[in-house]
Enzyme design. Structure first.
Site, mmCIF file in Angstrom:
data_model
loop_
_atom_site.group_PDB
_atom_site.id
_atom_site.type_symbol
_atom_site.label_atom_id
_atom_site.label_comp_id
_atom_site.label_asym_id
_atom_site.label_seq_id
_atom_site.Cartn_x
_atom_site.Cartn_y
_atom_site.Cartn_z
ATOM 1 N N HIS C 77 0.875 -1.099 -0.020
ATOM 2 C CA HIS C 77 0.277 0.273 -0.068
ATOM 3 C C HIS C 77 0.635 1.497 -0.056
ATOM 4 O O HIS C 77 0.663 2.122 -0.756
ATOM 5 C CB HIS C 77 -1.331 0.018 1.066
ATOM 6 C CG HIS C 77 -1.566 1.193 1.300
ATOM 7 N ND1 HIS C 77 -2.771 2.156 0.761
ATOM 8 C CD2 HIS C 77 -1.259 2.250 2.803
ATOM 9 C CE1 HIS C 77 -2.285 3.042 0.967
ATOM 10 N NE2 HIS C 77 -2.165 3.500 2.066
ATOM 11 N N ASP C 106 6.327 21.064 -27.200
ATOM 12 C CA ASP C 106 6.235 19.761 -26.881
ATOM 13 C C ASP C 106 6.883 19.634 -25.337
ATOM 14 O O ASP C 106 7.625 20.256 -25.225
ATOM 15 C CB ASP C 106 6.295 18.632 -27.511
ATOM 16 C CG ASP C 106 5.967 16.997 -26.526
ATOM 17 O OD1 ASP C 106 5.783 16.376 -25.308
ATOM 18 O OD2 ASP C 106 5.293 16.550 -28.055
ATOM 19 N N TRP C 141 7.494 0.560 3.248
ATOM 20 C CA TRP C 141 8.285 1.313 2.320
ATOM 21 C C TRP C 141 9.019 1.488 2.295
ATOM 22 O O TRP C 141 10.103 2.438 1.903
ATOM 23 C CB TRP C 141 6.732 1.839 1.985
ATOM 24 C CG TRP C 141 7.095 3.657 2.498
ATOM 25 C CD1 TRP C 141 6.612 3.653 3.834
ATOM 26 C CD2 TRP C 141 7.577 4.445 1.706
ATOM 27 N NE1 TRP C 141 6.751 4.645 3.732
ATOM 28 C CE2 TRP C 141 7.539 5.686 3.081
ATOM 29 C CE3 TRP C 141 8.503 4.613 1.149
ATOM 30 C CZ2 TRP C 141 8.338 7.005 2.844
ATOM 31 C CZ3 TRP C 141 9.030 6.077 0.594
ATOM 32 C CH2 TRP C 141 9.207 6.882 1.626
ATOM 33 N N SER C 170 12.657 5.704 -13.839
ATOM 34 C CA SER C 170 11.255 7.002 -14.404
ATOM 35 C C SER C 170 11.559 8.237 -13.779
ATOM 36 O O SER C 170 11.457 8.796 -14.587
ATOM 37 C CB SER C 170 10.261 5.564 -14.914
ATOM 38 O OG SER C 170 9.349 6.761 -14.761
ATOM 39 N N SER C 171 11.816 8.722 -12.720
ATOM 40 C CA SER C 171 11.706 9.522 -12.295
ATOM 41 C C SER C 171 12.801 10.496 -12.764
ATOM 42 O O SER C 171 12.563 11.443 -12.908
ATOM 43 C CB SER C 171 11.177 9.755 -10.752
ATOM 44 O OG SER C 171 11.484 8.376 -10.217
ATOM 45 N N HIS C 254 13.328 12.266 2.755
ATOM 46 C CA HIS C 254 12.552 13.084 2.950
ATOM 47 C C HIS C 254 12.223 14.309 1.945
ATOM 48 O O HIS C 254 11.118 14.353 0.918
ATOM 49 C CB HIS C 254 12.934 14.201 3.922
ATOM 50 C CG HIS C 254 12.123 14.783 4.679
ATOM 51 N ND1 HIS C 254 11.038 14.494 6.011
ATOM 52 C CD2 HIS C 254 11.593 16.519 4.201
ATOM 53 C CE1 HIS C 254 10.061 15.418 5.859
ATOM 54 N NE2 HIS C 254 10.550 16.384 4.542
ATOM 55 N N GLU C 256 11.708 13.184 -0.840
ATOM 56 C CA GLU C 256 10.065 12.624 -1.935
ATOM 57 C C GLU C 256 9.393 13.359 -1.343
ATOM 58 O O GLU C 256 8.075 13.925 -2.141
ATOM 59 C CB GLU C 256 10.206 11.655 -1.276
ATOM 60 C CG GLU C 256 9.134 10.034 -2.093
ATOM 61 C CD GLU C 256 9.177 10.245 -3.288
ATOM 62 O OE1 GLU C 256 9.909 10.688 -4.136
ATOM 63 O OE2 GLU C 256 8.197 9.727 -3.620
ATOM 64 N N TYR C 258 8.337 16.307 0.072
ATOM 65 C CA TYR C 258 7.785 17.630 -0.876
ATOM 66 C C TYR C 258 8.188 17.311 -2.066
ATOM 67 O O TYR C 258 7.258 18.388 -2.423
ATOM 68 C CB TYR C 258 9.749 18.867 -0.645
ATOM 69 C CG TYR C 258 9.500 18.339 0.557
ATOM 70 C CD1 TYR C 258 8.560 18.771 1.842
ATOM 71 C CD2 TYR C 258 11.146 18.466 2.061
ATOM 72 C CE1 TYR C 258 8.346 19.048 2.820
ATOM 73 C CE2 TYR C 258 11.339 19.233 3.398
ATOM 74 C CZ TYR C 258 10.062 18.612 3.958
ATOM 75 O OH TYR C 258 9.989 18.670 4.777
ATOM 76 N N SER C 269 -1.957 26.893 -6.265
ATOM 77 C CA SER C 269 -2.193 28.074 -6.267
ATOM 78 C C SER C 269 -2.492 28.369 -8.120
ATOM 79 O O SER C 269 -2.719 29.569 -8.275
ATOM 80 C CB SER C 269 0.085 28.550 -6.102
ATOM 81 O OG SER C 269 -0.046 27.786 -5.045
ATOM 82 N N HIS C 303 15.515 13.237 10.728
ATOM 83 C CA HIS C 303 14.509 13.871 12.053
ATOM 84 C C HIS C 303 13.454 12.341 11.811
ATOM 85 O O HIS C 303 12.553 12.543 12.587
ATOM 86 C CB HIS C 303 13.456 14.714 11.214
ATOM 87 C CG HIS C 303 12.423 15.056 9.954
ATOM 88 N ND1 HIS C 303 11.976 16.604 9.670
ATOM 89 C CD2 HIS C 303 12.079 13.669 10.202
ATOM 90 C CE1 HIS C 303 11.853 15.873 8.373
ATOM 91 N NE2 HIS C 303 11.319 14.545 8.697
ATOM 92 N N HIS C 304 13.834 11.700 10.778
ATOM 93 C CA HIS C 304 12.925 10.106 9.837
ATOM 94 C C HIS C 304 13.852 9.439 11.092
ATOM 95 O O HIS C 304 13.056 8.188 11.832
ATOM 96 C CB HIS C 304 12.802 9.618 8.921
ATOM 97 C CG HIS C 304 12.136 10.903 7.831
ATOM 98 N ND1 HIS C 304 10.668 10.331 8.322
ATOM 99 C CD2 HIS C 304 12.958 11.589 7.441
ATOM 100 C CE1 HIS C 304 10.390 11.563 7.404
ATOM 101 N NE2 HIS C 304 11.467 12.444 6.720
ATOM 102 N N THR C 327 5.919 26.732 4.982
ATOM 103 C CA THR C 327 4.728 26.787 4.517
ATOM 104 C C THR C 327 4.484 27.152 4.655
ATOM 105 O O THR C 327 2.729 27.237 4.618
ATOM 106 C CB THR C 327 4.711 25.042 5.376
ATOM 107 O OG1 THR C 327 6.172 24.415 4.840
ATOM 108 C CG2 THR C 327 3.479 24.406 5.127
ATOM 109 N N LYS C 330 2.907 29.876 2.717
ATOM 110 C CA LYS C 330 2.243 29.827 1.528
ATOM 111 C C LYS C 330 0.772 29.713 1.920
ATOM 112 O O LYS C 330 -0.078 30.336 1.247
ATOM 113 C CB LYS C 330 2.778 28.122 0.890
ATOM 114 C CG LYS C 330 4.092 28.547 -0.129
ATOM 115 C CD LYS C 330 3.794 26.984 -0.332
ATOM 116 C CE LYS C 330 5.769 27.094 -1.524
ATOM 117 N NZ LYS C 330 5.405 25.522 -1.668
ATOM 118 N N ARG C 449 2.230 1.654 14.745
ATOM 119 C CA ARG C 449 2.028 1.012 13.806
ATOM 120 C C ARG C 449 2.681 -0.316 13.369
ATOM 121 O O ARG C 449 2.947 -0.050 13.933
ATOM 122 C CB ARG C 449 2.828 2.660 13.110
ATOM 123 C CG ARG C 449 4.248 2.946 12.419
ATOM 124 C CD ARG C 449 4.856 3.382 12.216
ATOM 125 N NE ARG C 449 4.603 3.751 10.574
ATOM 126 C CZ ARG C 449 5.440 4.534 9.824
ATOM 127 N NH1 ARG C 449 6.498 4.630 10.166
ATOM 128 N NH2 ARG C 449 4.984 4.619 8.664
#
Lengths: 196, 353, 556
Positions: C77, C106, C141, C170-171, C254, C256, C258, C269, C303-304, C327, C330, C449
């Site tokens: 998941h 393009d 994950w 790919s990314s 991390h 990731e 963002y 926006s 921080h993880h 943040t 924004k 968890r």
């Protein structure tokens, strides 16, 4: 209304002044490759910092062979740059010759590396040092192989009469890549052989 | 549907009041009262953080609700509003104020961190906690006592109150995390690295539940344990009683095994290598268990079809050890053999005939 | 001049089948739609996994799956939602909208663009095939070693690794393509500081992908070498270090986060100003905040790892706290954009407001977690699960749906039905809060968890049951959306080129746009070229343009 034609850059070609789009792509790709190797180097220094004895007992490297290979790979960067300067002046024959030398030097480097692998007294599964050594040099070797293949393609295109002083993006791109591979090797050589 | 301004302001006020009540008045938004002084510090810190967070939540949600209600576009109103592109003073304000706020919060939490992580020089009791798939061992090196969890409730960690307890965390296999919700604290249990923390407990005679907080495989969800607190005097009495008990227990009989010997081995914590054994009826027999697992102890136990445990093999076979268990005679029938350390997944069928 | 005749379709003497056309297309718009469709299919799949997870947790006891399967379910998941749903959703939106918004024909490298896309379904199928070959990956994950080492896990983890190498490549290729497109193919007049905010967020996101994903790739290769070639990177018994994996993983992991939220912020926006009929408040501050989040994003990864005892806590605590500031900027900018606007609540705007009110909680959660001592209490509990879902579901998914409703008329020439859209929105908003808010409370009560089951004595049953109900509300909310897409595509394509009275260049071409996008472009003198065209450059209170106003639906 703005002019119509100027608003329609064809995809894949540098419609505006500045660096060619393909070269921008290559530079960005190199940036990602730098981060890939940064991950490997980070792993190396992280694990090295955890060990008081480094390299661990029983891991001897062949400094002499590596030094020769270093000289070979660094010289190939110069021959590559010579090939680029030839084609910039429109000298396709010079480019083909210099590129041929570069490809041969790259192949010699790969053969030397394989010989080194075969004669070392340890493998990828003999402890963390072996894992680091073979992973780092192995990924570099794979990049050298990729460079040799890329150069060969460019070389064949050159022999077939492609490229001119104005149109030689592929030559520029492959040369950027080759210099990058060379710089990574200098980093590897310094880290694995000199800063032991 | 159009709301009159009066209705809208009533809705807004009610919404804001509801949000304040929901957030400010609700104790469920706070962790339980801590059992340790370190946990109490953390709870205080959490409460300090909640003040600006709730304020910001109410302010921002309020502004969103207000904008949504107040600045709806009326039907047929095609005139553009004033095209404001920005306001330097406002923007500087909402950059500088939050920066100051987070810096203050950072320093406050740094202070608390130093208190929580402080380790005084002479702890009264040192505990070695070892995590393995999927149980805990609690050892008291000072007293030569050690307890490994058996069954699905895990071991009990007995600790004195009002004294400094030093906990050292070891792992034999994968990463675990030692977590007691009532301590408001957890720390990872990492192979190849010993983590430490100190603990000062407050209330004697209380039981707290703890469990592994870092995913460690299929048995992660039942890697539980219990913490039992005592007054220092009771704790010393408990230590002496346990030490006496340990002396009284005879060492396992070496040799002199009666009856046939069955071979059993375990290479992992998920299952025995053999899932069926057979033994003669009405005759004692011996089970020789070889523990080939990297980090976890095992044993050989028997239960009948109703789940009643008929035999528990002790001592446990530690990693790399081979232990012989002398099993008393059993009537013919089909039984389940299992590992007491991994009772849910390490099972097999024992046929006695 | 006669530019449109250059379109390849016009010169063909025969027509290839539509399927062949879609399978071989290099048109960024079609690839964008492929990305979105593929992501939506994986979204349904990952959602099904989530429903099984929630059903299992509804009451104590193992009713539906055993603990091994449970571990596979949440691993798949999480991995699917992050790598095959959210990331490609945003890549798909970027693919569709970025060339249009900067006035390009393009992407810079159309064929590489197609390659980037086709790696995704391949990777996804590989990863899911684990279910049929002895079990999918089951280490979460995050796939921490040593649990992810061959000794403790099955072959599903190898499939997971290969899939992530494909998806990562790919990314990376996608990010190179976006950056080259944005750097090189902007229309004349489209300076960097006139680019739509969405383009900016895609650009910063691409930089993050370009610099963070390769580090992850190197870590995943190391894991593969450990598992299959006897390597010892993360194995402490042979001199390796399990914390090294966590450092490599989160150095990517991390940024990731963002990567997954910035483009959604970009969508918001775009939507909020258009439906408030005002420009974005503080355009430059917004860009600055986006860059700041991107830059700080590389200095907060540990921080993880606050509870590992292996990182310097104050440094990572400080950087993490600071990330709250941009943040916050924004948020205030979005609210100030709505302030004194004339807001119409078409479905895209509803989802945008939903994003604001829900993502806020995820953001505040993050500020609380920046404190290491508080993290000691909350880490690895359901509080964290609440936090990530408020960010990714309450944030990114609301942004994705806002974008879907916003750009659907551009993609297909027809507007999605407003009534069904509102039902979708209301159900999804309620479902999100009912499912994810109680997770905070469970975390505070100490529920860890990734547990397959919990004791009835723990007192966690009621909240878990509520969450399970909420998850089914979310599942039901997707049905009106699917029906909406189905009926809209069968209906008339009468949305017009500019149904929302938009500001940016995509609304200056036809709906759907022709191959190579533009017949002609309006002059670009600000970040709102189309607004300038309709109302005059620098308009403060311009007169309405009648032709546009008639296509507007008033506030209902």
């Amino acid at each position: 209304m703005a002019g119509r034609a100027e608003a329609l850059p064809a995809p894949g070609h540098g419609a505006r002044q500045g660096i060619d789009t393909a070269l921008v792509g290559m530079l960005l790709f190199i940036a990602s490759e730098i981060m890939f190797f940064a991950g490997l180097f980070g792993a190396y220094f992280n694990i090295r910092a955890e060990h008081t004895v480094w390299p661990p007992q029983g891991f001897e490297l062949d400094l002499g062979l590596a030094a020769v290979l270093t000289v070979i790979l660094v010289s190939s960067s110069f021959t590559m740059q010579y090939a680029v300067s030839c084609i910039r002046k429109g000298d396709r024959t010079g480019m083909v010759r210099a590129m041929t030398v570069t490809v041969i030097l790259g192949v010699i480097f790969l053969c030397g590396q394989l010989y080194d692998y075969a004669s070392l007294g340890f493998g990828i599964s003999s402890g963390v040092y072996g894992t680091l050594f073979f992973t780092m040099t192995g990924f570099h070797g794979a990049h050298v192989l990729g460079g040799v293949i890329g150069m060969s393609v460019v070389l064949l295109r050159g022999i077939n009469g492609q490229f001119s002083a104005r149109h030689h993006t592929a030559v520029e791109a492959v040369s950027i890549y080759w210099h990058f591979v060379d710089v990574v090797w200098i980093g590897l050589f310094s880290t694995l052989y000199l800063l032991r | 549907m159009q709301l009159s301004p009066r209705v809208r302001s009533v809705v807004t006020v009610a919404g804001l009041a509801g949000a304040v009540l929901l957030l400010g008045g609700c104790s469920a938004l706070y962790p339980p009262n801590a059992a340790s002084s370190q946990g109490a510090d953390i709870r205080t810190l959490y409460s300090i953080f909640m003040v600006p967070m709730i304020a910001i939540f109410v302010l921002v949600e309020g502004l969103i609700v207000w904008s949504v209600l107040r600045y709806r576009r009326r039907k047929g109103d095609d005139e553009l509003p004033v095209q404001t592109h920005g306001n330097n003073l406002l923007e500087i304000t909402w950059t500088v104020l939050p920066t100051l706020l987070v810096l203050v919060l950072f320093f406050v939490s740094w202070q608390t961190l130093n208190k929580v992580d402080a380790e005084p020089a002479n702890p009264a009791v040192t505990v070695d906690v070892t995590g393995f798939q999927w149980q805990w061992t609690f050892a008291y090196p000072q007293y030569n006592l050690s307890y490994t969890g058996i069954g699905d409730q895990g071991p009990v960690l007995v600790l004195p109150v009002d004294e400094v307890i030093h906990v050292r965390l070891h792992s034999n296999d994968v990463i675990h995390s030692f977590y007691v919700p009532d301590f408001l604290f957890k720390r990872d249990v990492i192979p190849g690295q010993v983590n430490n923390f100190d603990l000062n407990l407050k209330d004697a005679g209380v039981t707290y539940t703890g469990q592994c907080a870092q995913l460690c495989g299929m048995g992660h969800y039942q890697m539980r344990f219990t913490v039992q607190t005592m007054t220092p005097a009771n704790f010393q009495a408990w230590v002496q009683a346990e030490q006496a008990k340990a002396k009284a227990t005879p060492a396992p009989a070496a040799g002199g095994q009666a009856g046939p010997t069955l071979q059993l081995s375990a290479s992992s914590t998920t299952s025995f290598d053999e899932t069926s054994l057979s033994a003669p009826a009405g005759q004692p027999f011996t089970v020789q268990l070889t523990n080939k697992t990297a980090g976890a102890p095992h044993n050989f136990s028997i239960k009948d079809a109703s789940g009643k445990v008929l035999f528990t093999g002790l001592p446990l076979a530690q990693p790399g050890q081979t232990v012989s268990y002398s099993v008393p005679a059993l009537p013919a029938g089909t039984y389940t053999f299992f590992c007491s350390v991994h009772p849910t997944n390490m099972t097999g069928t024992l046929t006695v005939k | 001049m006669a530019t449109t005749v250059l379109a390849p379709g016009a010169t063909r003497t025969y027509r290839r089948s539509a399927l062949y056309e879609w399978l071989t297309t290099t048109d960024h718009k079609k690839i964008g739609i492929l990305y979105l469709t593929n992501s939506f299919l994986f979204f349904l799949l990952a959602g099904l996994l989530a429903l099984v997870i929630r059903s299992e947790l509804a009451v104590p006891g193992l009713q539906f799956v055993n603990s091994s399967t449970y571990n596979q379910l949440f691993t798949m998941h999480g991995t699917t939602m992050i790598f095959l749903v959210l990331m490609p959703f945003l890549a798909g939106l970027g693919n569709y909208a970025v060339p249009l918004q900067i006035g390009a024909a393009d992407m810079a490298f159309p064929r590489i663009n197609a390659l980037s896309f086709w790696m995704l379904p391949l990777g996804g199928i590989l990863m899911f095939s684990g279910f049929f070959f002895g079990g999918a990956a089951a280490e979460g994950w995050t796939s921490y070693s040593p649990l992810a080492q061959a000794k403790y896990s099955g072959s599903g983890t190898d499939l997971w690794i290969v899939a992530l190498l494909l998806i990562g490549t790919s990314s990376i290729l996608g990010s190179i393509n976006f950056l080259a497109t944005i750097f090189k193919l902007r229309a004349p007049g489209m300076t960097l500081l006139r680019m739509p905010v969405f383009v900016w967020t895609v650009m910063v996101t691409s930089l993050l992908i370009l610099l963070a994903t390769p580090v992850f790739t190197s870590g995943v290769f190391m894991l593969y070498i450990d598992r299959n070639f006897g390597g010892a990177f993360f194995d402490p018994a042979s001199g390796g270090n399990p914390i090294l994996w966590q450092n490599l993983f989160w150095f990517f992991g991390h940024p990731e986060v963002y990567i997954l939220i910035l483009p959604a912020m970009g969508v918001i926006s775009e939507v909020v100003p258009v439906f408030s009929r005002k420009p974005i408040f503080g355009y430059k501050a917004f860009i600055f905040a986006t860059l700041l989040i991107g830059g700080l994003g590389f200095s907060v990864w540990a921080h993880h790892m606050f509870t590992t005892g292996a990182v310097y806590l104050p440094f990572f605590s400080l950087t993490t706290s600071l990330i709250g500031v941009p943040t916050g900027i924004k948020f205030f900018n979005w609210i100030a954009t709505m302030w004194r606007g004339k807001i119409s609540f078409a479905t895209p705007m509803l989802f945008a407001v939903g994003f604001l009110s829900t993502f806020l909680v995820g953001g505040l959660d993050g500020a609380i977690l920046a404190s290491p001592p508080v993290d000691f209490a909350l880490h690895d509990t359901y509080w964290i699960v609440a936090h990530i879902h408020f960010v990714f579901f309450g944030g990114t998914m609301f942004g994705v749906f806002a974008a879907a409703y916003y750009w659907f008329p551009k993609m297909f020439g027809a507007r999605l039905d407003e009534g069904l859209g509102k039902i979708h929105f209301v159900l999804m908003l309620i479902g999100t809060w009912v499912t994810f808010f109680p997770m905070h409370l469970l975390g505070l009560e100490g529920m860890p968890r990734r547990i397959a089951d919990y004791s009835p004595a723990a007192g966690w049953t009621d909240l878990n049951t509520v969450e399970t109900i909420g998850s089914f509300i979310i599942a039901i909310s997707v049905l009106p959306f699917m029906w909406n897409v189905f009926v809209t595509l069968r209906g008339p394509r009468d949305a017009g080129d500019d149904p929302w009275d938009g500001y940016t260049l995509e609304w200056a071409t036809t709906s759907p746009p022709p191959p190579y996008n533009f017949d002609h472009l309006p002059p670009i003198r600000s970040e709102r070229p189309l607004f300038d065209l309709k109302y005059g450059h620098g308009a403060r209170r311009a007169l309405p343009s009648a032709s546009v106003a008639t296509t507007q639906e008033g506030a209902s």
